[in-house]
Design a protein around this motif. Structure first.
Motif, short mmCIF file in Angstrom:
data_model
loop_
_atom_site.label_atom_id
_atom_site.label_comp_id
_atom_site.label_asym_id
_atom_site.label_seq_id
_atom_site.Cartn_x
_atom_site.Cartn_y
_atom_site.Cartn_z
N VAL A 89 0.86 -1.19 0.00
CA VAL A 89 0.00 0.00 0.00
C VAL A 89 0.90 1.24 0.00
O VAL A 89 1.70 1.44 0.91
CB VAL A 89 -0.93 0.02 1.23
CG1 VAL A 89 -1.76 1.30 1.25
CG2 VAL A 89 -1.84 -1.21 1.22
N ALA A 90 0.77 2.06 -1.04
CA ALA A 90 1.58 3.27 -1.15
C ALA A 90 0.94 4.43 -0.40
O ALA A 90 1.64 5.25 0.21
CB ALA A 90 1.79 3.64 -2.61
N SER A 91 -0.39 4.52 -0.46
CA SER A 91 -1.07 5.62 0.22
C SER A 91 -2.54 5.28 0.41
O SER A 91 -3.11 4.46 -0.31
CB SER A 91 -0.94 6.93 -0.58
OG SER A 91 -1.59 6.82 -1.83
N VAL A 92 -3.14 5.94 1.40
CA VAL A 92 -4.57 5.82 1.68
C VAL A 92 -5.12 7.23 1.80
O VAL A 92 -4.60 8.05 2.56
CB VAL A 92 -4.84 5.04 2.98
CG1 VAL A 92 -6.33 4.95 3.24
CG2 VAL A 92 -4.22 3.65 2.93
N GLU A 93 -6.17 7.53 1.04
CA GLU A 93 -6.74 8.87 1.04
C GLU A 93 -8.26 8.79 1.12
O GLU A 93 -8.88 7.96 0.45
CB GLU A 93 -6.33 9.60 -0.26
CG GLU A 93 -6.87 11.01 -0.37
CD GLU A 93 -6.51 11.66 -1.70
OE1 GLU A 93 -6.93 12.81 -1.93
OE2 GLU A 93 -5.83 11.00 -2.52
N ILE A 94 -8.84 9.61 1.96
CA ILE A 94 -10.29 9.69 2.06
C ILE A 94 -10.81 10.55 0.90
O ILE A 94 -10.38 11.70 0.73
CB ILE A 94 -10.74 10.30 3.40
CG1 ILE A 94 -10.18 9.48 4.57
CG2 ILE A 94 -12.27 10.37 3.48
CD1 ILE A 94 -10.65 8.07 4.61
N VAL A 95 -11.73 9.98 0.12
CA VAL A 95 -12.33 10.70 -1.01
C VAL A 95 -13.85 10.58 -0.85
O VAL A 95 -14.41 9.51 -1.09
CB VAL A 95 -11.88 10.12 -2.36
CG1 VAL A 95 -12.53 10.89 -3.50
CG2 VAL A 95 -10.36 10.16 -2.48
N GLY A 96 -14.49 11.67 -0.46
CA GLY A 96 -15.91 11.59 -0.16
C GLY A 96 -16.10 10.70 1.05
O GLY A 96 -15.45 10.86 2.08
N GLY A 97 -16.96 9.72 0.93
CA GLY A 97 -17.15 8.77 2.02
C GLY A 97 -16.35 7.51 1.86
O GLY A 97 -16.44 6.59 2.69
#
Length: 206
Positions: A111-119
């Motif tokens: 996993v390179a990154s985790v981003e919240i997008v909307g819900g």
């Protein structure tokens, strides 16, 4: 054969060495419905049930994990306390809600990154070079046993690929994908159709 639609989350309650790694996994299944010799995908790894039962902690089943399987999958999945995505084998007549999944992990991604997008959550995952030709935008891929659609793919200078996924709240809640963080390893299985298409293309260009 599986579909990548996870039906429960199990927990590795105990491991021991018996030549191979012997793992006991607690689960919410009815033990009467777990057949000895049945196949259950455990975070994308097809394993055979060798024991089953129930105790004060609930239902459980046991599997033997070979050294080869341990070496080719995310080793954190086989530690005591690890949570696993579970899916019993597909039965004739079952709904094919995801895509055809063999339960044979092709490689370990990160996993390179985790981003919240909307819900939802957007996961960017780095895949090794040998998997890059098989990952396509809007194609299917299995991550820790979960059938997902690839949103985008970016080829890297070193031959590896970074692809993005959208994890809706429901998927994050009923699988372990909602717990992933940057740096975590994940089991990857490419789409079977992509595998055969790549093989055909290789033979055509020889």
């Amino acid at each position: 054969m599986f579909t990548g639609i996870v039906t429960a989350i199990g927990t590795v309650s105990r491991t021991e060495g018996r030549g191979d790694l012997h793992a006991v996994i607690t689960c919410p299944f009815d033990p009467a419905t777990i057949d000895i010799g049945a196949s259950i995908a455990c975070s994308g790894v097809c394993l055979t049930v060798v024991e089953r039962g129930a105790d004060g902690a609930g239902a459980w089943f046991a599997v033997d994990v070979s050294d080869e399987t341990v070496a080719r999958t995310a080793d954190s999945r086989w530690r005591t306390g690890a949570r696993l995505n579970l899916e019993p084998a597909l039965r004739v007549g079952d709904e094919l809600g995801g895509h055809l999944v063999t339960g044979h992990v092709d490689a370990i991604g990160t996993v390179a990154s985790v981003e919240i997008v909307g819900g939802s959550k957007r996961l960017d995952i780095d895949a090794p070079a040998e998997l890059a030709p098989f990952i396509a935008e809007k194609g299917s891929i299995t991550v820790d046993g979960v059938s997902l659609t690839v949103n985008a793919v970016t080829d890297q200078p070193d031959g590896t690929a970074r692809f993005s996924l959208n994890i809706i709240p429901h998927t994050g809640q009923v699988t372990t994908l909602g717990d992933l963080a940057a740096g975590d390893p994940v089991n990857l299985e490419i789409d079977t159709i992509a595998r055969y298409l790549q093989r055909m293309q290789t033979l055509r260009t020889r």
